[in-house]
Enzyme design. Structure first.
Site, PDB file in Angstrom:
ATOM      1  CE1 TYR A  58      -3.823   2.399   0.862  1.00 24.34           C
ATOM      2  CE2 TYR A  58      -2.315   3.275   2.514  1.00 24.34           C
ATOM      3  CZ  TYR A  58      -3.481   3.380   1.776  1.00 24.34           C
ATOM      4  OH  TYR A  58      -4.299   4.470   1.950  1.00 24.34           O
TER       5      TYR A  58
ATOM      6  CE  LYS B 122      -2.939   5.065  -1.358  1.00 22.71           C
ATOM      7  NZ  LYS B 122      -4.052   5.863  -1.871  1.00 22.71           N
TER       8      LYS B 122
END
Length: 315
Positions: free
Chosen positions: A198, A202
């Site tokens: 994740y 990002k």
């Protein structure tokens, strides 16, 4: 590990008090805007920060296009947004952001008879096992990076026809722990860790924002960290972090504040394109002395790889 990474970005007094301290310097007039005649697309708009953002835009008279995966939840959220805002210009589009062909097809149809001033890339996921979509793409990368890339790229011609067009991508402070690993975008190598995956995605979003800003001068591109908010996504993907931090997390509206400010305020259009924001302020994309900076060559390679993958799924 979750808690360690997240605690790096929590203000010592907790997210809530961090927001309240920052909010003292906000100019309330920035969001006293009438958005009628402007059109906003929000991905992942049926809950959390996406829904709070859609609500704030609808309250100010903007046309809202909600992109959601689940029709039942999307319709329920739309009903609530219309009820509270008394604004009928709220539209639901069912799109799975992890299905590349679907994203391409959606934009093709949408662009034929709609205008768009602002795109808000908010949809995201954190899946803690390595799983592939039906198209063979790792699921976190599919939704967070490749889906976002295709949607944005495909909408750029439509955005360029609008006045004061903007793209706001909801990233995360978690990306500060990550240096772009362009040779392992889908995490085939090493042990898989959902939080790291994740955070990599990002970081990729921040790099893409900078690349788009350099390439398309007519559009304002922004990325941002909403702070850690008490959202359904945080509850389901980081349950232990949520349980420990619950009383200190921001509300969804606090998490959405800078998204709405970047998307709607006249002040934001005076900001330099390509920057990363937290609490209405541009902040550094690397921690001091951090080894998280990538080379221009690596960043260029990211765009080339995404470009090639995107074309592969174009109908």
């Amino acid at each position: 590990k979750h808690n360690f990474i997240m605690s790096l970005f929590l203000n010592p007094g907790g997210e809530m008090s961090g927001y309240e301290a920052a909010a003292k310097r906000f100019n309330p007039a920035d969001l006293e805007v009438n958005l009628s005649g402007r059109s906003f697309m929000v991905t992942g708009a049926n809950s959390g920060i996406g829904k709070a953002t859609a609500q704030e835009i609808a309250n100010r008279g903007g046309t809202v296009h909600m992109l959601c995966r689940n029709k039942g939840r999307a319709d329920a959220a739309k009903e609530e947004i219309v009820e509270k805002s008394k604004n009928q210009e709220v539209h639901v589009h069912i799109v799975d952001m992890s299905n590349m062909r679907q994203v391409w097809e959606f934009v093709e149809t949408f662009s034929q008879n709609n205008t768009l001033h602002v795109l808000i890339n908010n949809a995201g996921c954190m899946i803690n096992q390595r799983e592939l979509t039906d198209e063979g793409i790792e699921k976190n990368f599919a939704t967070n990076t490749l889906g976002t890339f295709i949607l944005t790229k495909a909408l750029i011609p439509l955005l360029k026809k609008a006045t004061d067009p903007r793209v706001v991508t909801v990233s995360s402070g978690g990306m500060l722990t990550q240096k772009l690993d362009v040779d392992n975008l889908q995490f085939e190598k090493g042990t898989f860790d959902g939080t790291m995956a994740y955070a990599q995605n990002k970081r990729q979003q921040v790099i893409l924002t900078e690349a788009w800003a350099a390439q398309h001068k007519e559009i304002h591109f922004f990325s941002m960290h909403p702070g850690w908010a008490d959202t359904p996504a945080v509850q389901t993907s980081m349950p232990s972090f949520h349980a420990k931090m619950q009383s200190r997390l921001r509300t969804e509206a606090m998490g959405a504040d800078t998204v709405v400010w970047l998307a709607a305020s006249p002040s934001a259009s005076k900001q330099k394109s390509g920057l990363f924001f937290q609490d209405r302020t541009a902040v550094a994309t690397h921690l001091p002395l951090a080894a998280s900076k990538s080379s221009p060559q690596e960043e260029e390679k990211l765009v080339i790889v995404l470009e090639e993958l995107a074309q592969k799924f174009k109908p």
